[in-house]
Structures are given as structure tokens and as C-alpha cells.
Write a protein that holds these residues in place. Structure first.
Motif, short mmCIF file in Angstrom:
data_model
loop_
_atom_site.label_atom_id
_atom_site.label_comp_id
_atom_site.label_asym_id
_atom_site.label_seq_id
_atom_site.Cartn_x
_atom_site.Cartn_y
_atom_site.Cartn_z
N ILE A 5 0.69 -0.86 -0.30
CA ILE A 5 -0.21 -0.12 0.21
C ILE A 5 0.89 0.94 0.35
O ILE A 5 1.91 0.75 0.91
N SER A 7 1.41 5.76 -0.96
CA SER A 7 0.03 6.99 -0.87
C SER A 7 1.29 8.33 -1.33
O SER A 7 2.71 8.14 -0.64
N TRP A 27 -2.00 -1.51 -4.08
CA TRP A 27 -3.13 -0.30 -3.86
C TRP A 27 -1.98 1.16 -3.92
O TRP A 27 -1.12 1.36 -3.22
N LEU A 29 -3.33 4.96 -3.03
CA LEU A 29 -3.84 6.10 -1.93
C LEU A 29 -4.37 6.95 -2.65
O LEU A 29 -4.38 7.92 -1.98
N HIS A 103 -13.11 6.48 -3.28
CA HIS A 103 -13.24 5.84 -2.63
C HIS A 103 -13.38 4.13 -3.03
O HIS A 103 -14.12 3.96 -4.20
N PHE A 113 -11.73 -4.23 3.60
CA PHE A 113 -11.14 -2.74 3.47
C PHE A 113 -11.38 -2.32 2.92
O PHE A 113 -12.21 -1.77 1.87
N CYS A 114 -11.24 -0.84 3.84
CA CYS A 114 -11.35 0.78 2.68
C CYS A 114 -10.58 1.31 2.74
O CYS A 114 -9.53 1.48 3.40
N LEU A 115 -10.78 1.80 0.94
CA LEU A 115 -9.31 2.78 0.73
C LEU A 115 -9.87 4.05 0.53
O LEU A 115 -10.62 4.27 -0.54
N PHE A 148 -7.14 2.10 4.99
CA PHE A 148 -6.15 2.79 4.62
C PHE A 148 -6.23 4.28 4.57
O PHE A 148 -7.03 4.42 3.18
#
Length: 228
Positions: A5, A7, A27, A29, A103, A113-115, A148
Motif C-alpha cells: 500500500i 500513497s 494499492w 491511496l 473510495h 478493507f476501505c481505501l 487505509f
């Protein structure tokens, strides 16, 4: 399954391309662009490699010519680098940024999971640090096991009411007091925050060649060198 992950890449392709993690999925963000010297390369990399990407405030800014609502400390930098970023991105790259969801909610195995780039209640602009009293409300609004978030450029993992909130920190513009690029790994139910050294001076060399006011370039170089 091993998930990486990241970002807040902010056009820092040197950090992105030297990401040392081995992973099954990547992933992202948000905030692929602005500030950094290679936004086009970052967008291309992410569009090819990432399984899930959500939109950040700077992605939204470039795609829709919108105010990124930066903090006062970064407003001048954002304003000065915005035109450069817009000029070097193709229309298809801008369309890619504009089409990113605000999102994402997914499930891997038994874990949900929520991103989001920022926080669920304000996906582009909310700004909550690790110690914010708002986290119970934000976590409860998602009804997932792991939330996340990015945006603050400062990494943390914390438990909130039996659920996990994780900010991997910034890959391309760290603000936690060190210049190392930051990311997180989720594997088999556990999360590990990680960092690595990348060729910062090479990135700064590219920054200094950007067609932007010298004062702004020096500010960007200082942030990259100091991580604050």
C-alpha cells in the motif's frame, strides 16, 4: 496474499520505480501527481501496475482544474508546480486521474478493507493525524476491518474499536522527519510499516530543472532532503 500500500507519490518516479517490495497486489491511496518532476511516468506506472487506485486532492486538482485546498505551508508550492504538472500530462493521463474513484471497498479472504485518500467523511480534504479524536466515527462509518488512509504524509497504524487504521506515509514526499520513502505491507492479517532509501539527490536534480520559480524549487528540495 501480500499487498503493498502506497500513497502520496507526488510525481516522484525515482521513489516509485525503486520500491523494493515484492507483492501480489499494489494499492495506491492517491496523490500521484503535483510537486514532483515526473508525474507522467508515475501515472503510467500506476495505471499499469496497481490493482486499486483512489483519487487524491492533487489528482482531482489536475483533472478538474480545482483548488487542492493545501495547507498554507504548501499552498505556494502547489500553485507553482500545478501548471508544470498539467502541461506535461497528456489528456488521457488527466482523464485517468479524473476517473479514479473517491473510495474503494474490497475484501481479500476474510478481511474487508476501505481505501480513501484522506478520511471516509471527506475523501479528498479531511486532515486527521494519528491522535485525532475523529477516528472512531470515521471507522464506524465504513464497517470494514481495515481502513487505509493517506494525505498527511505521516505513517501510523492504530487500533480503533477493534478495527485497524493505517496510514502508510508518503512514498514521494515524506514528512515524518526522514527523507526515506514510506509504504505499508499487509500480509495474512498483519500490517507492517516500512521505509527505504531512494536516490533523493537524483530526484532533486530533476526538481531543480523544472520551469518553476527558483525559490519554490529550493523549498521542494529542502522538503525532500529533510523529510519535513
Amino acid at each position: 496474499m501480500r499487498i503493498c500500500i502506497i500513497s502520496d507519490i507526488h510525481g516522484n518516479y525515482d521513489a516509485l520505480s525503486t520500491l523494493p517490495a515484492e507483492y501480489d497486489e499494489l494499492w495506491v491511496l492517491g496523490d500521484l501527481v503535483n510537486y514532483g518532476p515526473q508525474p507522467a511516468e508515475v501515472v503510467d506506472f500506476v495505471s499499469r501496475k496497481a490493482s486499486i487506485v483512489v483519487r487524491g486532492n492533487h489528482d482531482h486538482c489536475i483533472a478538474y482544474n480545482a483548488d487542492p485546498r493545501c495547507s498554507p505551508r504548501f499552498l505556494a508550492i502547489s500553485t507553482a508546480t500545478r501548471k508544470f504538472t498539467s502541461d506535461v500530462l497528456s489528456e488521457s493521463q488527466k482523464q485517468f486521474l479524473g476517473a479514479l474513484p473517491l473510495h474503494a471497498e474490497v475484501k481479500r479472504g476474510n478481511t474487508s478493507f476501505c481505501l480513501v485518500h484522506s478520511v471516509p467523511s471527506n475523501t479528498l480534504y479531511g486532515h486527521y493525524g494519528e491522535d485525532s479524536e475523529r477516528w472512531p466515527v470515521e471507522v464506524d462509518s465504513t464497517n470494514v476491518d481495515v481502513l487505509f488512509v493517506g494525505h498527511t504524509h505521516k505513517p501510523f497504524v492504530k487500533m480503533v474499536g477493534g478495527r485497524t487504521v493505517c496510514n502508510p506515509g508518503s512514498l514521494g514526499q515524506p514528512l515524518h522527519g526522514k527523507p526515506e520513502a514510506r509504504y505499508a505491507i499487509w500480509e495474512d492479517g498483519s500490517i507492517e510499516l516500512k521505509g527505504f532509501d531512494y536516490p533523493v539527490e537524483e530526484t532533486i536534480r530533476k526538481v531543480m530543472a523544472m520551469p518553476v520559480e527558483d525559490k519554490i524549487l529550493r523549498m521542494l528540495a529542502k522538503v525532500l532532503r529533510k523529510g519535513k
